[in-house]
Scaffold this motif. Structure first.
Motif, PDB file in Angstrom:
ATOM      1  N   ARG A  59     -42.641  -3.899  25.388  1.00  0.00           N
ATOM      2  CA  ARG A  59     -42.779  -2.529  24.877  1.00  0.00           C
ATOM      3  C   ARG A  59     -43.171  -1.589  26.006  1.00  0.00           C
TER       4      ARG A  59
ATOM      5  N   HIS B  11     -48.698  -2.488  21.630  1.00  0.00           N
ATOM      6  CA  HIS B  11     -48.531  -1.974  20.264  1.00  0.00           C
ATOM      7  C   HIS B  11     -49.807  -1.302  19.762  1.00  0.00           C
TER       8      HIS B  11
ATOM      9  N   ASP C  51     -47.192  -3.628  12.268  1.00  0.00           N
ATOM     10  CA  ASP C  51     -45.923  -3.360  11.588  1.00  0.00           C
ATOM     11  C   ASP C  51     -45.784  -4.237  10.346  1.00  0.00           C
TER      12      ASP C  51
ATOM     13  N   HIS D  24     -42.787   5.841  11.091  1.00  0.00           N
ATOM     14  CA  HIS D  24     -41.417   5.472  10.691  1.00  0.00           C
ATOM     15  C   HIS D  24     -41.232   5.682   9.195  1.00  0.00           C
TER      16      HIS D  24
ATOM     17  N   HIS E  64     -39.348  -0.563   8.691  1.00  0.00           N
ATOM     18  CA  HIS E  64     -40.712  -1.079   8.543  1.00  0.00           C
ATOM     19  C   HIS E  64     -41.685   0.083   8.619  1.00  0.00           C
TER      20      HIS E  64
ATOM     21  N   HIS F 297     -45.232   1.376  10.300  1.00  0.00           N
ATOM     22  CA  HIS F 297     -46.213   1.129  11.363  1.00  0.00           C
ATOM     23  C   HIS F 297     -47.520   1.791  10.934  1.00  0.00           C
TER      24      HIS F 297
HETATM   25 ZN   LIG Z   1     -45.345  -0.494  15.294  1.00  0.00          ZN
END
Ligand SMILES: [Zn+2]
Length: 199
Positions: free
Chosen positions: A51, A55, A59, A119, A154, A156
């Motif tokens: 990433r 993170h 998630d 998201h 998904h 987050h």
């Molecule tokens: Zn995430």
């Protein structure tokens, strides 16, 4: 008194499974893969590479039913808020919108708790200033089907402590990761319900 130590668990998982009738399909537990967990350096989708930043949260995408079948959340899944609070900001992220909620909880350094839902596709009427009870639905999961990057839909979740004077209306994912006055914590420690980490 350090309220960070006495912060009670959220019934987020219970609300989410009930709103979305997941118990009807025999919901048993959340499934997390490496990459979905807090501070994990890697992606859990695509090539599984590193990433851009560790993170910043957790998630939610997969769950297992009592018969052992695996399911994923779809774009109709409604997301509840973790604790009572107020919407203070709505911003874009690379898959949809992020909803920022301030809670009336402070730690012993005067930092205030915020939860962020990334998201998503906020529900009608979900706007800045809206007061929420614990478990109120705020958004559906953003549909990632048409995105260039192939990532399953998904939600987050991030939990952050911010100084009282922090300009939360200017929050974005860069600041959350890079700003020294932002203290991230692991949502998994505050969310009820069963889960399993699989390889
Ligand atoms: Zn995430």
């Amino acid at each position: 008194m350090n309220q960070r130590l006495v912060l009670r668990k959220s019934r987020f998982s219970d609300f989410l499974t009930r709103y979305n009738d997941l118990h009807k399909s025999g919901f048993e537990e959340w499934i997390f893969y490496p990459g979905m967990l807090f501070q994990d350096p890697c992606k859990w989708w695509g090539d599984g590479g590193v990433r851009r930043r560790p993170h910043e949260g957790l998630d939610f995408c997969f769950y297992r039913d009592k018969a052992g079948q695996y399911h994923s959340l779809d774009k109709k899944t409604m997301i509840p808020v973790m604790y009572a609070g107020k919407i203070v900001h709505i911003g874009d992220d690379f898959l949809g919108k992020s909803v920022y909620v301030a809670h009336d909880m402070c730690d012993n350094k005067g930092n205030k708790l915020y939860t962020i839902y990334g998201h998503t596709n906020p529900c009608h009427g979900i706007d800045i200033g809206k007061i929420l009870n614990e478990g109120d639905p705020i958004a559906a999961i953003a549909d990632t089907g048409k995105k260039r990057v192939k990532i399953p839909s998904h939600v987050h979740i991030s939990m952050v402590w911010l100084p009282e004077s922090f300009p939360y209306e200017r929050l974005d994912w860069e600041k959350i990761s890079d700003c020294r006055s932002v203290t991230l914590c692991n949502p998994l420690e505050f969310i009820d319900g069963k889960h399993k980490v699989e390889q």
